[in-house]
Design an enzyme around this catalytic site. Structure first.
Site, short mmCIF file in Angstrom:
data_model
loop_
_atom_site.label_atom_id
_atom_site.label_comp_id
_atom_site.label_asym_id
_atom_site.label_seq_id
_atom_site.Cartn_x
_atom_site.Cartn_y
_atom_site.Cartn_z
N CYS A 12 -0.14 -8.93 -53.34
CA CYS A 12 -1.69 -8.84 -53.29
C CYS A 12 -2.19 -10.03 -52.35
O CYS A 12 -3.24 -9.98 -51.63
CB CYS A 12 -2.29 -8.80 -54.47
SG CYS A 12 -1.75 -7.32 -55.70
N THR A 13 -1.55 -11.15 -52.41
CA THR A 13 -2.01 -12.36 -51.60
C THR A 13 -1.60 -12.04 -50.26
O THR A 13 -2.32 -12.46 -49.54
CB THR A 13 -1.17 -13.64 -52.07
OG1 THR A 13 -1.41 -14.09 -53.50
CG2 THR A 13 -1.45 -14.86 -51.30
#
Length: 151
Positions: free
Chosen positions: A46-47
């Site tokens: 997600c980062t």
């Protein structure tokens, strides 16, 4: 039920990373919008996905589009996530999963992980592209290509 290509996005309201009320009517149907649903702030995939959107944010803006990230995380978590990674776009907290349900995002990995899905919505509020993949690296490129094809 899943939101499909050609369908209009129904109205929703959520809180953003700053605790402000976000009303979809203020953006959707007025200009192209990329909405990407992701599982969780601060996880590696997600980062990476958020940073990909950040690094190409100007390309989306030049194409007249807004980028919005949505997960079940709290506004406070979103605020920390946005600050840590200098995210210039809106992050919305869908803590009860209502909007995720409206879009028909299914859980993945045996129903344990909230799904990762990206929607590109045209200036009239219709879905013109959707992409579902746990592979975070592909979402931004596919979304940007779809945005660039909007007249």
């Amino acid at each position: 039920m899943s939101l499909e290509k050609g369908e209009k996005v129904s109205h929703f309201e959520l809180k953003d990373q700053n605790g402000n009320d976000f009303d979809s009517k203020e953006i959707i149907g007025k200009k192209p919008v990329v909405i990407y649903f992701y599982p969780k702030d601060f996880t590696p995939g997600c980062t990476k996905e958020a940073c990909n959107f950040r690094d190409s944010y100007e390309d989306f803006k030049e194409a007249g589009a807004e980028v919005i990230g949505i997960s079940n995380d709290s506004e406070k978590s979103h605020s920390k996530f946005a600050k840590k990674h200098n995210l210039p776009f809106i992050l919305l907290s869908d803590s009860n999963g209502k909007v995720r349900k409206k879009f028909g995002i299914k859980k993945s990995l045996l129903g344990l992980v909230p799904g990762r899905e990206t929607f590109v919505i045209d200036g009239e509020g219709k879905v013109i592209f959707k992409f579902n993949s746990l592979d975070a690296s592909k979402h931004m490129k596919k979304a940007l290509n779809a945005v660039k094809k909007i007249d």
